[in-house]
Design an enzyme around this catalytic site. Sequence first.
Site, PDB file in Angstrom:
ATOM      1  N   ASN A 100      -5.699 -10.478 -15.199  1.00 26.39           N
ATOM      2  CA  ASN A 100      -6.819  -9.530 -15.038  1.00 26.39           C
ATOM      3  C   ASN A 100      -7.205  -8.877 -13.780  1.00 26.39           C
ATOM      4  OD1 ASN A 100      -9.445  -8.527 -16.121  1.00 26.39           O
ATOM      5  ND2 ASN A 100     -10.553  -9.887 -15.168  1.00 26.39           N
ATOM      6  N   SER A 125     -12.127  -9.852  -0.154  1.00 25.78           N
ATOM      7  CA  SER A 125     -13.157 -11.048   0.135  1.00 25.78           C
ATOM      8  C   SER A 125     -12.469 -11.646   1.434  1.00 25.78           C
ATOM      9  CB  SER A 125     -12.797 -11.981  -0.829  1.00 25.78           C
ATOM     10  OG  SER A 125     -13.625 -13.187  -0.726  1.00 25.78           O
ATOM     11  N   TYR A 150      -7.357 -17.352  -7.236  1.00 27.98           N
ATOM     12  CA  TYR A 150      -8.480 -16.468  -7.038  1.00 27.98           C
ATOM     13  C   TYR A 150      -8.151 -15.656  -5.803  1.00 27.98           C
ATOM     14  CZ  TYR A 150     -12.573 -13.934  -5.851  1.00 27.98           C
ATOM     15  OH  TYR A 150     -13.509 -13.016  -5.053  1.00 27.98           O
ATOM     16  N   LYS A 154      -6.851 -11.718  -4.573  1.00 34.07           N
ATOM     17  CA  LYS A 154      -7.374 -10.442  -3.549  1.00 34.07           C
ATOM     18  C   LYS A 154      -6.418 -10.274  -2.526  1.00 34.07           C
ATOM     19  CE  LYS A 154     -11.198 -10.233  -5.532  1.00 34.07           C
ATOM     20  NZ  LYS A 154     -11.727  -9.143  -6.440  1.00 34.07           N
ATOM     21  N   ARG A 232     -21.542 -19.929   6.953  1.00 36.75           N
ATOM     22  CA  ARG A 232     -20.995 -18.701   6.280  1.00 36.75           C
ATOM     23  C   ARG A 232     -21.919 -17.687   7.001  1.00 36.75           C
ATOM     24  NH1 ARG A 232     -18.088 -22.089   5.016  1.00 36.75           N
ATOM     25  NH2 ARG A 232     -17.213 -22.771   3.062  1.00 36.75           N
TER      26      ARG A 232
HETATM   27  N1  LIG Z   1     -19.735 -12.655  -5.383  1.00 35.23           N
HETATM   28  C1  LIG Z   1     -18.855 -12.937  -4.511  1.00 35.23           C
HETATM   29  O1  LIG Z   1     -19.265 -13.984  -3.827  1.00 35.23           O
HETATM   30  C2  LIG Z   1     -17.786 -12.109  -4.190  1.00 35.23           C
HETATM   31  C3  LIG Z   1     -17.225 -12.381  -2.771  1.00 35.23           C
HETATM   32  C4  LIG Z   1     -16.057 -11.458  -2.366  1.00 35.23           C
HETATM   33  C5  LIG Z   1     -15.707 -10.631  -3.297  1.00 35.23           C
HETATM   34  N2  LIG Z   1     -16.087 -10.517  -4.647  1.00 35.23           N
HETATM   35  C6  LIG Z   1     -15.449  -9.786  -5.628  1.00 35.23           C
HETATM   36  O2  LIG Z   1     -16.592  -8.793  -5.849  1.00 35.23           O
HETATM   37  C7  LIG Z   1     -16.266  -8.276  -7.149  1.00 35.23           C
HETATM   38  C8  LIG Z   1     -17.727  -8.156  -7.779  1.00 35.23           C
HETATM   39  O3  LIG Z   1     -18.165  -9.500  -7.891  1.00 35.23           O
HETATM   40  P1  LIG Z   1     -19.477 -10.123  -8.577  1.00 35.23           P
HETATM   41  O4  LIG Z   1     -19.985 -11.153  -7.950  1.00 35.23           O
HETATM   42  O5  LIG Z   1     -20.389  -8.892  -8.705  1.00 35.23           O
HETATM   43  O6  LIG Z   1     -18.813 -10.584 -10.023  1.00 35.23           O
HETATM   44  P2  LIG Z   1     -19.440 -10.629 -11.442  1.00 35.23           P
HETATM   45  O7  LIG Z   1     -18.575 -11.296 -12.269  1.00 35.23           O
HETATM   46  O8  LIG Z   1     -20.956 -10.569 -11.372  1.00 35.23           O
HETATM   47  O9  LIG Z   1     -19.061  -8.945 -11.610  1.00 35.23           O
HETATM   48  C9  LIG Z   1     -17.786  -8.564 -12.319  1.00 35.23           C
HETATM   49  C10 LIG Z   1     -17.946  -7.816 -13.287  1.00 35.23           C
HETATM   50  O10 LIG Z   1     -16.616  -7.492 -14.004  1.00 35.23           O
HETATM   51  C11 LIG Z   1     -16.618  -7.671 -15.398  1.00 35.23           C
HETATM   52  N3  LIG Z   1     -15.151  -7.722 -15.662  1.00 35.23           N
HETATM   53  C12 LIG Z   1     -14.193  -8.454 -15.257  1.00 35.23           C
HETATM   54  N4  LIG Z   1     -12.918  -8.312 -15.961  1.00 35.23           N
HETATM   55  C13 LIG Z   1     -13.239  -7.231 -16.282  1.00 35.23           C
HETATM   56  C14 LIG Z   1     -12.363  -6.135 -16.964  1.00 35.23           C
HETATM   57  N5  LIG Z   1     -10.995  -6.414 -17.105  1.00 35.23           N
HETATM   58  N6  LIG Z   1     -12.795  -5.015 -17.347  1.00 35.23           N
HETATM   59  C15 LIG Z   1     -14.248  -4.637 -17.344  1.00 35.23           C
HETATM   60  N7  LIG Z   1     -14.873  -5.579 -16.858  1.00 35.23           N
HETATM   61  C16 LIG Z   1     -14.492  -6.549 -16.295  1.00 35.23           C
HETATM   62  C17 LIG Z   1     -17.403  -8.389 -15.601  1.00 35.23           C
HETATM   63  O11 LIG Z   1     -18.071  -8.724 -17.026  1.00 35.23           O
HETATM   64  C18 LIG Z   1     -18.318  -8.611 -14.635  1.00 35.23           C
HETATM   65  O12 LIG Z   1     -19.653  -7.767 -15.112  1.00 35.23           O
HETATM   66  C19 LIG Z   1     -15.131  -9.022  -7.826  1.00 35.23           C
HETATM   67  O13 LIG Z   1     -14.095  -8.458  -7.520  1.00 35.23           O
HETATM   68  C20 LIG Z   1     -15.256 -10.345  -6.939  1.00 35.23           C
HETATM   69  O14 LIG Z   1     -13.967 -10.841  -7.218  1.00 35.23           O
HETATM   70  C21 LIG Z   1     -17.326 -11.283  -4.935  1.00 35.23           C
END
Ligand SMILES: NC(=O)c1ccc[n+]([C@@H]2O[C@H](COP(=O)([O-])OP(=O)(O)OC[C@H]3O[C@@H](n4cnc5c(N)ncnc54)[C@H](O)[C@@H]3O)[C@@H](O)[C@H]2O)c1
Length: 336
Positions: A100, A125, A150, A154, A232
């Site tokens: 994914n 991240s 994971y 990234k 953090r």
């Molecule tokens: N939340 C954190 O702590 C954090 C920290 C660093 C980086 N990130 C990155 O930020 C991004 C967003 O994170 P978030 O916390 O909003 O996560 P989240 O899971 O709330 O949002 C991700 C969204 O992507 C959708 N999704 C996943 N795979 C998909 C696909 N193949 N096609 C279409 N939609 C898809 C999910 O349904 C979800 O709505 C991610 O890439 C995550 O790795 C998050």
Amino acid sequence: MKKILITGGAGYIGSHTAVVMAEAGLIPIILDDLSNSSESVIDRLEEIMGYKPIFYKGDCNDSSILNKIGKEHQLAGVIHFAAFKAVGESTQEPLKYYQNNLGSLMVLLDFMKREGIQDLVFSSSCTVYGQPDVLPVTESTPRKDAESPYGNTKKVCEDILVDYVKSKAEVRVISLRYFNPVGAHPSAKIGELPNGIPNNLVPFVTQTAAGLREKLTVFGNDYDTSDGSCVRDFIHVMDLADAHVKALNYLGGQSANFYDVFNVGTGHGNSVLEVVETFENVNQLKLNYEIGPKRPGDVVQIWADTKKINKILGWFPKYSLEDSLRDSWNWQKTLK
Ligand SMILES: NC(=O)c1ccc[n+]([C@@H]2O[C@H](COP(=O)([O-])OP(=O)(O)OC[C@H]3O[C@@H](n4cnc5c(N)ncnc54)[C@H](O)[C@@H]3O)[C@@H](O)[C@H]2O)c1
């Protein structure tokens, strides 16, 4: 008004970014397969934004849905949030994560090439730094071997983007390395919706306060930090959302074939115990918590050096830790 595709735009950070983008006069076009979110978020966005954002339910690995969106809209750029993000699950099902998180980026880059879309902001991240030797971490702090599949996705996505730009591809790309996103929209209409037991501290805190979890365990209180618990850099999700708008604006002024990376944090570290205490104070309640054993593999402390994003993108956080913990709790109360 420019249309920007937000993959994963129904998720936690993507939905807040849609709001901030709309406030900045950009039109968000959301693509989300709802694998970790709910379509009700789109209705909530309508309540906040005053109009229903254009939403496509689909998988970012599926080029046919991307082609459909490309036909129906002239896109000026893309923000790629869509990914799986559960660290623990990624160690159980690594292929799911590689497929994914890496797959969707490559399908998206192909789509952008076909459509002649240049600008991309990618969700990276601070996990790419592991436990850094020197604090705070700057963007040139060496990346460490990832602790989880994971985290590795990234790192590898960043590498894919670097290699792609090196190949003279006509793209302008920024990777934003998020520190620890917390908080919720001040209206409490959208926020983080953890699936099952939360992996992150603040949703665990709010669920404990709400009585959904019996108690919070603080993993270790004898680390070499100010109060012994892990540290953090907690960044309010609205500030994080704003960094994406600033990144898009900045990309617009660059020549084709551009790549850069920015930390997005407050520049301050707060310990887990400080979060607990601040949460109790700001919301006037007591949290049931205990000190438990250290968790193997936990980063002891990390916070960002934010000089680069302050200077180059003109981005500064506006919300405090108190704001974050008040907004998180107000959001949690709507979920009861
Ligand atoms: N939340 C954190 O702590 C954090 C920290 C660093 C980086 N990130 C990155 O930020 C991004 C967003 O994170 P978030 O916390 O909003 O996560 P989240 O899971 O709330 O949002 C991700 C969204 O992507 C959708 N999704 C996943 N795979 C998909 C696909 N193949 N096609 C279409 N939609 C898809 C999910 O349904 C979800 O709505 C991610 O890439 C995550 O790795 C998050």
